[in-house]
Structures are given as C-alpha cells and as structure tokens.
Design an enzyme around this catalytic site. Structure first.
Site, short mmCIF file in Angstrom:
data_model
loop_
_atom_site.label_atom_id
_atom_site.label_comp_id
_atom_site.label_asym_id
_atom_site.label_seq_id
_atom_site.Cartn_x
_atom_site.Cartn_y
_atom_site.Cartn_z
N THR A 27 -43.02 120.24 39.83
CA THR A 27 -41.76 120.48 40.21
C THR A 27 -41.97 121.55 41.38
O THR A 27 -43.20 122.16 41.55
CB THR A 27 -40.98 121.49 38.85
OG1 THR A 27 -41.94 122.54 38.72
CG2 THR A 27 -40.81 120.65 37.90
N GLU A 79 -36.55 125.47 39.36
CA GLU A 79 -37.80 124.49 39.66
C GLU A 79 -36.91 123.21 39.68
O GLU A 79 -36.02 122.93 38.90
CB GLU A 79 -38.57 124.28 38.40
CG GLU A 79 -39.42 125.48 38.10
CD GLU A 79 -40.20 125.05 36.91
OE1 GLU A 79 -40.97 123.92 36.98
OE2 GLU A 79 -40.17 125.54 35.83
N1 RBF Z 1 -39.11 124.12 29.83
C1 RBF Z 1 -38.82 124.59 28.54
O1 RBF Z 1 -39.57 125.52 28.02
N2 RBF Z 1 -37.73 124.13 27.83
C2 RBF Z 1 -36.95 122.82 28.56
O2 RBF Z 1 -36.04 122.67 27.91
C3 RBF Z 1 -37.40 122.68 29.71
N3 RBF Z 1 -36.74 121.75 30.32
C4 RBF Z 1 -36.90 121.01 31.52
C5 RBF Z 1 -36.46 120.03 32.16
C6 RBF Z 1 -36.78 119.66 33.32
C7 RBF Z 1 -35.97 118.24 34.17
C8 RBF Z 1 -37.82 120.16 34.13
C9 RBF Z 1 -38.29 119.53 35.36
C10 RBF Z 1 -38.51 121.16 33.46
C11 RBF Z 1 -38.08 121.67 32.34
N4 RBF Z 1 -38.72 122.79 31.89
C12 RBF Z 1 -38.43 123.00 30.48
C13 RBF Z 1 -39.67 123.50 32.33
C14 RBF Z 1 -41.26 123.22 32.19
O3 RBF Z 1 -41.75 123.73 31.16
C15 RBF Z 1 -42.01 123.69 33.65
O4 RBF Z 1 -41.27 122.63 34.76
C16 RBF Z 1 -43.25 123.75 33.55
O5 RBF Z 1 -43.66 124.58 32.55
C17 RBF Z 1 -43.70 124.24 35.08
O6 RBF Z 1 -43.54 125.42 35.34
MG MG Z 2 -43.61 123.76 39.64
#
Ligand code: RBF
Ligand code: MG
Length: 135
Positions: A27, A79
């Site tokens: 991201t 992100e």
């Molecule tokens: N992190 C969470 O803790 N809970 C979520 O529901 C969650 N949903 C996400 C949905 C998308 C489409 C993306 C791209 C990321 C999401 N993340 C979520 C964040 C993810 O944990 C994070 O991108 C990584 O930890 C990198 O920082």
């Molecule tokens: Mg990132």
C-alpha cells in the site's frame, strides 16, 4: 455502497512495511495536510492519480483509513492499494484520490489469513466497480 464523493490529496510516505512483505498487498501510505479526523474509518474505493505529471493513467484504488485494529496502531493512517499498478515504489510523489464508495468498517481478525481473505474480497469488489469505469 456509493457515498458522496470526497477528495484526498497528499504525499506518499513510508509505512510500516507490513503491506508488501507480510500481506502481499503493498500500500502507498498517504500523508495529507488536512488530518481527515472527520473521515469515518473503514475500507473505501476510488480512482487514484499522480499529480504534476501531465496526463497519466487513472488507477483503481482500494483504501484502508484508520487504525488497522489487527495491528492495533496508535495513529490514523490512510493507505491505498492500486489494483492495476505494477512497478516501483513511488515515495514522495504527490497523489490524489476521489473516494467514491465505502465497503466496510475496519476489523480485527482471529488470525492473519482472515485479514488477508477480507482484503482480497475488498479488492475483488473494488475491481468490479472501478475497472469498468476507468480503463
Ligand atoms: N487492517 C486491519 O487491521 N483491519 C482491516 O480490516 C484492514 N482492512 C484493509 C483493507 C484493505 C483494502 C487494505 C489495503 C488494508 C487493510 N488493512 C486492514 C490494513 C493492513 O493491515 C495494512 O495495509 C498493513 O498492515 C500495512 O500497513
Ligand atoms: Mg503501506
């Protein structure tokens, strides 16, 4: 769910480095001038563009706005994962997003693979909605 669209502009900054390495979902972390404290946390989608580079492609973006409850972050982050981007990291570039739709609220999960499954569904849904519109 379609929402009243709103704009985000900012610069791409380094994140926690979990996205690409841990999740397989790199991201771009966006630092905005406004703090966007009023934006409801959750997963959103919308078109993404690089600023200051003339006419360029519009990418399909899927965003996570909030505290990443699975990782329990202290700060609210914005992100974006670009569905149809293949290439180098692009730190320091100015970017803009129009957020057009809301998918779900942020969640914590029992385990890692449930988080990855949820993100995969977010991407599939956004892909269906966005790629027909912006390709
Ligand atoms: N992190 C969470 O803790 N809970 C979520 O529901 C969650 N949903 C996400 C949905 C998308 C489409 C993306 C791209 C990321 C999401 N993340 C979520 C964040 C993810 O944990 C994070 O991108 C990584 O930890 C990198 O920082
Ligand atoms: Mg990132």
């Amino acid at each position: 769910m379609k929402i009243n669209p709103f704009h985000i502009e900012g610069k791409v900054v380094p994140g926690f480095k979990r996205g690409s390495k841990l999740l397989g979902v790199p991201t771009a972390n966006i630092e905005t001038k406004e703090k966007f404290s009023h934006i409801q946390t959750g997963v959103y989608y919308g078109p993404f563009r690089f600023l200051n580079y003339g006419i360029e492609k519009t990418y399909a973006g899927v965003l996570s706005i909030g505290y990443n409850p699975y990782f329990d972050n202290n700060c609210k982050t914005i992100e974006v994962f670009l569905i149809d981007y293949e290439g180098e990291d692009f730190y320091d570039r100015e970017v803009e997003l129009t957020i057009e739709g809301f998918i779900r609220t942020e969640a914590s999960f029992e385990n890692f693979s449930e988080l990855v499954t949820a993100i995969t569904y977010d991407i599939i849904i956004s892909n269906q909605i966005l790629l027909c519109n912006y390709k």
